[in-house]
Design a protein around this motif. Structure first.
Motif, PDB file in Angstrom:
ATOM      1  N   ASN A  89       6.134  27.091 -33.056  1.00 42.68           N
ATOM      2  CA  ASN A  89       5.187  28.121 -33.497  1.00 42.68           C
ATOM      3  C   ASN A  89       5.616  29.533 -33.092  1.00 42.68           C
ATOM      4  O   ASN A  89       4.796  30.342 -32.657  1.00 42.68           O
ATOM      5  N   GLY A  90       6.919  29.810 -33.191  1.00 41.74           N
ATOM      6  CA  GLY A  90       7.413  31.148 -32.912  1.00 41.74           C
ATOM      7  C   GLY A  90       7.672  31.461 -31.449  1.00 41.74           C
ATOM      8  O   GLY A  90       8.137  32.547 -31.118  1.00 41.74           O
ATOM      9  N   SER A  91       7.372  30.516 -30.551  1.00 41.69           N
ATOM     10  CA  SER A  91       7.626  30.711 -29.117  1.00 41.69           C
ATOM     11  C   SER A  91       8.752  29.783 -28.679  1.00 41.69           C
ATOM     12  O   SER A  91       8.918  28.688 -29.214  1.00 41.69           O
ATOM     13  N   TYR A  92       9.497  30.231 -27.681  1.00 44.93           N
ATOM     14  CA  TYR A  92      10.687  29.500 -27.244  1.00 44.93           C
ATOM     15  C   TYR A  92      10.459  28.798 -25.912  1.00 44.93           C
ATOM     16  O   TYR A  92       9.851  29.361 -24.995  1.00 44.93           O
ATOM     17  N   TYR A  93      10.954  27.563 -25.857  1.00 39.51           N
ATOM     18  CA  TYR A  93      10.811  26.693 -24.693  1.00 39.51           C
ATOM     19  C   TYR A  93      12.163  26.064 -24.379  1.00 39.51           C
ATOM     20  O   TYR A  93      13.007  25.918 -25.271  1.00 39.51           O
ATOM     21  N   LEU A  94      12.335  25.636 -23.130  1.00 44.10           N
ATOM     22  CA  LEU A  94      13.491  24.805 -22.823  1.00 44.10           C
ATOM     23  C   LEU A  94      13.342  23.493 -23.581  1.00 44.10           C
ATOM     24  O   LEU A  94      12.220  23.001 -23.781  1.00 44.10           O
ATOM     25  N   GLU A  95      14.433  22.910 -23.963  1.00 45.52           N
ATOM     26  CA  GLU A  95      14.432  21.601 -24.613  1.00 45.52           C
ATOM     27  C   GLU A  95      13.776  20.621 -23.638  1.00 45.52           C
ATOM     28  O   GLU A  95      13.945  20.760 -22.427  1.00 45.52           O
ATOM     29  N   PRO A  96      12.964  19.660 -24.127  1.00 43.77           N
ATOM     30  CA  PRO A  96      12.172  18.804 -23.230  1.00 43.77           C
ATOM     31  C   PRO A  96      12.939  18.135 -22.085  1.00 43.77           C
ATOM     32  O   PRO A  96      12.464  18.127 -20.949  1.00 43.77           O
ATOM     33  N   THR A  97      14.122  17.593 -22.349  1.00 43.36           N
ATOM     34  CA  THR A  97      14.873  16.945 -21.268  1.00 43.36           C
ATOM     35  C   THR A  97      15.273  17.966 -20.214  1.00 43.36           C
ATOM     36  O   THR A  97      15.171  17.712 -19.013  1.00 43.36           O
ATOM     37  N   ARG A  98      15.691  19.134 -20.642  1.00 48.61           N
ATOM     38  CA  ARG A  98      16.069  20.196 -19.697  1.00 48.61           C
ATOM     39  C   ARG A  98      14.850  20.727 -18.947  1.00 48.61           C
ATOM     40  O   ARG A  98      14.968  21.194 -17.826  1.00 48.61           O
ATOM     41  N   ALA A  99      13.689  20.673 -19.588  1.00 47.23           N
ATOM     42  CA  ALA A  99      12.464  21.120 -18.921  1.00 47.23           C
ATOM     43  C   ALA A  99      12.063  20.133 -17.825  1.00 47.23           C
ATOM     44  O   ALA A  99      11.617  20.548 -16.755  1.00 47.23           O
ATOM     45  N   ARG A 100      12.235  18.843 -18.090  1.00 45.95           N
ATOM     46  CA  ARG A 100      11.838  17.815 -17.116  1.00 45.95           C
ATOM     47  C   ARG A 100      12.849  17.661 -15.986  1.00 45.95           C
ATOM     48  O   ARG A 100      12.500  17.288 -14.874  1.00 45.95           O
ATOM     49  N   GLU A 101      14.109  17.895 -16.288  1.00 46.94           N
ATOM     50  CA  GLU A 101      15.184  17.718 -15.313  1.00 46.94           C
ATOM     51  C   GLU A 101      15.848  19.071 -15.061  1.00 46.94           C
ATOM     52  O   GLU A 101      15.651  20.004 -15.810  1.00 46.94           O
ATOM     53  N   VAL A 102      16.619  19.157 -14.014  1.00 45.87           N
ATOM     54  CA  VAL A 102      17.350  20.397 -13.716  1.00 45.87           C
ATOM     55  C   VAL A 102      18.835  20.077 -13.793  1.00 45.87           C
ATOM     56  O   VAL A 102      19.385  19.499 -12.858  1.00 45.87           O
ATOM     57  N   PRO A 103      19.476  20.437 -14.920  1.00 44.25           N
ATOM     58  CA  PRO A 103      20.916  20.169 -15.013  1.00 44.25           C
ATOM     59  C   PRO A 103      21.675  20.877 -13.897  1.00 44.25           C
ATOM     60  O   PRO A 103      21.393  22.034 -13.582  1.00 44.25           O
ATOM     61  N   HIS A 104      22.592  20.169 -13.287  1.00 44.23           N
ATOM     62  CA  HIS A 104      23.439  20.728 -12.220  1.00 44.23           C
ATOM     63  C   HIS A 104      22.625  21.208 -11.018  1.00 44.23           C
ATOM     64  O   HIS A 104      22.999  22.164 -10.351  1.00 44.23           O
ATOM     65  N   ARG A 105      21.538  20.544 -10.728  1.00 42.65           N
ATOM     66  CA  ARG A 105      20.673  20.991  -9.629  1.00 42.65           C
ATOM     67  C   ARG A 105      21.420  21.089  -8.303  1.00 42.65           C
ATOM     68  O   ARG A 105      21.198  22.020  -7.527  1.00 42.65           O
ATOM     69  N   ASP A 106      22.307  20.138  -8.061  1.00 42.54           N
ATOM     70  CA  ASP A 106      23.061  20.166  -6.807  1.00 42.54           C
ATOM     71  C   ASP A 106      23.879  21.449  -6.675  1.00 42.54           C
ATOM     72  O   ASP A 106      23.986  22.022  -5.599  1.00 42.54           O
TER      73      ASP A 106
END
Length: 169
Positions: A130-147
């Protein structure tokens, strides 16, 4: 080798290993260079060095999160990385931003921002709802390269912590 020289060698080796383990080997090399006379002394050199190192490493790390873990990232594009961070900020604040708001946030034209947003959508990093931007769901739930982020922040705050604690008083 006598006891004094053995202890000195052991201490030096421990410092070198510790510095390398914590990614500070570059600081040892630079601290040796720092003894060189600078034309203009730098105020708060250790703190500024730590902050600059953290900024550079975080910038590269954010760029690397744009790509799948098994894919080699392209040459770092700070504009894409900053835009991803802005999208993440809106998502984290529960106030997702439109292309115009993101353009204002990153201080770029709406046209350029929209083109970069389209690239990030193609890469699967973000999505537009709806015209607003979000992180892709998997990236929102997880933190890539968190370490990697944890290590960058812990190294920086180990050096910056004492300076920051002085600001509380």
């Amino acid at each position: 080798m006598d006891r004094f020289h053995t202890n000195t060698a052991l201490l030096m080796a421990t410092r070198a290993v510790s510095a390398d383990l914590f990614g500070f080997s570059h600081l040892l090399k630079r601290s040796q260079l720092a003894k060189k006379k600078l034309p203009t002394p730098l105020a708060l050199p250790a703190e500024r060095r730590a902050l600059a190192r953290m900024f550079l490493e975080l910038s590269v790390a954010f760029h690397e999160t744009i790509f799948p873990v098994d894919q080699t990232p392209s040459e770092p594009d700070p504009n894409l990385a900053v835009l991803v961070v802005a999208v993440m900020l809106g998502h984290a604040e529960a106030r997702p931003m439109t292309a115009g708001q993101l353009a204002a946030e990153v201080r770029r034209s709406r046209t350029t921002t929209k083109r970069r947003l389209d690239t990030l959508i193609e890469l699967g990093v973000i999505e537009c709802i709806n015209g607003s931007y979000y992180l892709e769901p998997t990236r929102a739930r997880e933190v890539p390269h968190r370490d990697k982020f944890d290590l960058i922040l812990s190294k920086a705050f180990a050096l910056l912590g004492p300076y920051l604690s002085k600001l509380d008083t």
